[in-house]
Design a protein around this motif. Structure first.
Motif, PDB file in Angstrom:
ATOM      1  N   GLY A  36       0.816  -1.211   0.000  1.00 59.82           N
ATOM      2  CA  GLY A  36       0.000   0.000   0.000  1.00 59.82           C
ATOM      3  C   GLY A  36       0.843   1.251   0.000  1.00 59.82           C
ATOM      4  N   THR A  37       0.173   2.388   0.082  1.00 66.92           N
ATOM      5  CA  THR A  37       0.880   3.664   0.121  1.00 66.92           C
ATOM      6  C   THR A  37       1.581   3.823   1.467  1.00 66.92           C
ATOM      7  OG1 THR A  37      -1.150   4.767   0.837  1.00 66.92           O
ATOM      8  CG2 THR A  37      -0.641   4.836  -1.514  1.00 66.92           C
ATOM      9  N   LYS A  38       2.574   4.668   1.476  1.00 68.64           N
ATOM     10  CA  LYS A  38       3.419   4.854   2.664  1.00 68.64           C
ATOM     11  C   LYS A  38       2.618   5.292   3.888  1.00 68.64           C
ATOM     12  CE  LYS A  38       7.484   7.343   4.235  1.00 68.64           C
ATOM     13  NZ  LYS A  38       8.511   8.317   3.901  1.00 68.64           N
ATOM     14  N   ASN A  39       1.658   6.182   3.720  1.00 66.75           N
ATOM     15  CA  ASN A  39       0.916   6.728   4.855  1.00 66.75           C
ATOM     16  C   ASN A  39      -0.408   6.018   5.119  1.00 66.75           C
ATOM     17  OD1 ASN A  39       2.847   8.759   5.318  1.00 66.75           O
ATOM     18  ND2 ASN A  39       2.000   9.934   3.625  1.00 66.75           N
ATOM     19  N   TYR A  40      -0.616   4.841   4.516  1.00 64.29           N
ATOM     20  CA  TYR A  40      -1.879   4.123   4.681  1.00 64.29           C
ATOM     21  C   TYR A  40      -2.068   3.674   6.127  1.00 64.29           C
ATOM     22  CZ  TYR A  40      -5.563   0.728   4.374  1.00 64.29           C
ATOM     23  OH  TYR A  40      -6.721   0.049   4.586  1.00 64.29           O
ATOM     24  N   VAL A  41      -3.211   3.999   6.690  1.00 66.88           N
ATOM     25  CA  VAL A  41      -3.566   3.558   8.034  1.00 66.88           C
ATOM     26  C   VAL A  41      -4.799   2.664   7.965  1.00 66.88           C
ATOM     27  CG1 VAL A  41      -4.266   4.271  10.339  1.00 66.88           C
ATOM     28  CG2 VAL A  41      -2.566   5.600   9.109  1.00 66.88           C
ATOM     29  N   SER A  42      -5.853   3.165   7.368  1.00 65.82           N
ATOM     30  CA  SER A  42      -7.069   2.383   7.174  1.00 65.82           C
ATOM     31  C   SER A  42      -7.908   3.056   6.102  1.00 65.82           C
ATOM     32  CB  SER A  42      -7.869   2.263   8.471  1.00 65.82           C
ATOM     33  OG  SER A  42      -8.392   3.520   8.833  1.00 65.82           O
ATOM     34  N   GLY A  43      -8.937   2.356   5.660  1.00 64.09           N
ATOM     35  CA  GLY A  43      -9.780   2.909   4.625  1.00 64.09           C
ATOM     36  C   GLY A  43     -11.243   2.592   4.876  1.00 64.09           C
ATOM     37  N   ARG A  44     -12.081   3.337   4.231  1.00 63.88           N
ATOM     38  CA  ARG A  44     -13.523   3.173   4.402  1.00 63.88           C
ATOM     39  C   ARG A  44     -14.148   2.251   3.366  1.00 63.88           C
ATOM     40  NH1 ARG A  44     -15.772   9.151   4.579  1.00 63.88           N
ATOM     41  NH2 ARG A  44     -13.669   9.902   4.305  1.00 63.88           N
ATOM     42  N   TYR A  45     -13.548   2.159   2.201  1.00 62.47           N
ATOM     43  CA  TYR A  45     -14.196   1.464   1.091  1.00 62.47           C
ATOM     44  C   TYR A  45     -13.348   0.308   0.580  1.00 62.47           C
ATOM     45  CZ  TYR A  45     -16.943   5.675   1.262  1.00 62.47           C
ATOM     46  OH  TYR A  45     -17.722   6.706   1.695  1.00 62.47           O
ATOM     47  N   ARG A  46     -14.032  -0.780   0.220  1.00 58.21           N
ATOM     48  CA  ARG A  46     -13.383  -1.945  -0.363  1.00 58.21           C
ATOM     49  C   ARG A  46     -13.809  -2.052  -1.816  1.00 58.21           C
ATOM     50  NH1 ARG A  46     -13.405  -6.866   4.035  1.00 58.21           N
ATOM     51  NH2 ARG A  46     -12.263  -5.716   5.638  1.00 58.21           N
ATOM     52  N   ILE A  47     -12.812  -2.228  -2.681  1.00 63.06           N
ATOM     53  CA  ILE A  47     -13.058  -2.342  -4.109  1.00 63.06           C
ATOM     54  C   ILE A  47     -12.392  -3.629  -4.584  1.00 63.06           C
ATOM     55  CG2 ILE A  47     -12.660  -1.312  -6.378  1.00 63.06           C
ATOM     56  CD1 ILE A  47     -12.400   1.419  -4.916  1.00 63.06           C
ATOM     57  N   GLY A  48     -13.168  -4.525  -5.146  1.00 62.21           N
ATOM     58  CA  GLY A  48     -12.600  -5.760  -5.673  1.00 62.21           C
ATOM     59  C   GLY A  48     -11.877  -5.520  -6.988  1.00 62.21           C
ATOM     60  N   ILE A  49     -10.693  -6.092  -7.114  1.00 68.48           N
ATOM     61  CA  ILE A  49      -9.955  -6.063  -8.386  1.00 68.48           C
ATOM     62  C   ILE A  49     -10.358  -7.296  -9.195  1.00 68.48           C
ATOM     63  CG2 ILE A  49      -7.682  -6.210  -9.467  1.00 68.48           C
ATOM     64  CD1 ILE A  49      -6.557  -4.748  -7.006  1.00 68.48           C
ATOM     65  N   ASP A  50     -10.305  -8.439  -8.554  1.00 68.29           N
ATOM     66  CA  ASP A  50     -10.762  -9.703  -9.124  1.00 68.29           C
ATOM     67  C   ASP A  50     -11.139 -10.607  -7.953  1.00 68.29           C
ATOM     68  OD1 ASP A  50      -8.331 -10.740  -8.101  1.00 68.29           O
ATOM     69  OD2 ASP A  50      -7.340 -10.669 -10.050  1.00 68.29           O
ATOM     70  N   GLU A  51     -11.294 -11.906  -8.203  1.00 74.59           N
ATOM     71  CA  GLU A  51     -11.721 -12.797  -7.118  1.00 74.59           C
ATOM     72  C   GLU A  51     -10.657 -13.010  -6.054  1.00 74.59           C
ATOM     73  OE1 GLU A  51      -9.660 -14.872 -10.242  1.00 74.59           O
ATOM     74  OE2 GLU A  51     -11.545 -13.792 -10.405  1.00 74.59           O
ATOM     75  N   LYS A  52      -9.404 -12.663  -6.354  1.00 76.19           N
ATOM     76  CA  LYS A  52      -8.307 -12.906  -5.412  1.00 76.19           C
ATOM     77  C   LYS A  52      -7.782 -11.640  -4.717  1.00 76.19           C
ATOM     78  CE  LYS A  52      -3.987 -15.355  -4.953  1.00 76.19           C
ATOM     79  NZ  LYS A  52      -2.997 -16.213  -5.551  1.00 76.19           N
ATOM     80  N   TYR A  53      -7.926 -10.480  -5.346  1.00 76.42           N
ATOM     81  CA  TYR A  53      -7.355  -9.246  -4.809  1.00 76.42           C
ATOM     82  C   TYR A  53      -8.392  -8.135  -4.708  1.00 76.42           C
ATOM     83  CZ  TYR A  53      -2.966 -11.548  -5.924  1.00 76.42           C
ATOM     84  OH  TYR A  53      -1.944 -12.456  -5.991  1.00 76.42           O
ATOM     85  N   GLY A  54      -8.146  -7.230  -3.767  1.00 80.49           N
ATOM     86  CA  GLY A  54      -9.005  -6.079  -3.597  1.00 80.49           C
ATOM     87  C   GLY A  54      -8.218  -4.912  -3.046  1.00 80.49           C
ATOM     88  N   ILE A  55      -8.836  -3.740  -3.096  1.00 78.92           N
ATOM     89  CA  ILE A  55      -8.221  -2.510  -2.597  1.00 78.92           C
ATOM     90  C   ILE A  55      -9.076  -1.965  -1.470  1.00 78.92           C
ATOM     91  CG2 ILE A  55      -7.718  -0.094  -3.148  1.00 78.92           C
ATOM     92  CD1 ILE A  55      -7.062  -0.970  -5.956  1.00 78.92           C
ATOM     93  N   ILE A  56      -8.414  -1.569  -0.407  1.00 79.24           N
ATOM     94  CA  ILE A  56      -9.073  -0.803   0.649  1.00 79.24           C
ATOM     95  C   ILE A  56      -8.562   0.621   0.486  1.00 79.24           C
ATOM     96  CG2 ILE A  56      -9.427  -0.474   3.119  1.00 79.24           C
ATOM     97  CD1 ILE A  56      -8.823  -3.452   3.498  1.00 79.24           C
ATOM     98  N   VAL A  57      -9.489   1.543   0.302  1.00 78.17           N
ATOM     99  CA  VAL A  57      -9.093   2.908  -0.037  1.00 78.17           C
ATOM    100  C   VAL A  57      -9.728   3.905   0.922  1.00 78.17           C
ATOM    101  CG1 VAL A  57     -10.930   3.184  -1.744  1.00 78.17           C
ATOM    102  CG2 VAL A  57      -8.894   4.571  -1.940  1.00 78.17           C
ATOM    103  N   ASN A  58      -8.960   4.916   1.259  1.00 77.20           N
ATOM    104  CA  ASN A  58      -9.436   6.007   2.092  1.00 77.20           C
ATOM    105  C   ASN A  58      -9.710   7.178   1.153  1.00 77.20           C
ATOM    106  OD1 ASN A  58     -10.136   7.569   4.232  1.00 77.20           O
ATOM    107  ND2 ASN A  58      -8.054   7.946   4.917  1.00 77.20           N
ATOM    108  N   CYS A  59     -10.991   7.350   0.797  1.00 78.01           N
ATOM    109  CA  CYS A  59     -11.359   8.412  -0.134  1.00 78.01           C
ATOM    110  C   CYS A  59     -12.765   8.899   0.193  1.00 78.01           C
ATOM    111  CB  CYS A  59     -11.301   7.908  -1.580  1.00 78.01           C
ATOM    112  SG  CYS A  59     -12.529   6.661  -1.985  1.00 78.01           S
TER     113      CYS A  59
END
Length: 74
Positions: A36-59
């Motif tokens: 993840g990004t250097k300053n990542y602490v936590s995120g509000r939203y989960r976005i699936g990339i595919d069945e194996k990977y996803g992104i947790i994003v603070n936006c």
């Protein structure tokens, strides 16, 4: 996906949307941090990339769909 591809996604999304995010491996309900990004602490939203990977994003809520579309195009 290899780690370098995942790190490229993090860099691209961070540079385009100026958000903090983490890529995780998805195991049903548990999301396990990979990179993840250097300053990542936590995120509000989960976005699936595919069945194996996803992104947790603070936006903002209005950015979630834009980020989803960007990832799907990539």
């Amino acid at each position: 996906m290899c780690r370098q591809e995942l790190e490229n996604i993090v860099r691209d999304v961070h540079n385009k949307f100026h958000v903090e995010l983490a890529i995780c491996e998805v195991f049903k309900r548990r999301w396990s941090y990979i990179t993840g990004t250097k300053n990542y602490v936590s995120g509000r939203y989960r976005i699936g990339i595919d069945e194996k990977y996803g992104i947790i994003v603070n936006c903002e809520k209005q950015d979630v769909d834009r980020i989803k579309m960007y990832i799907k195009k990539g």
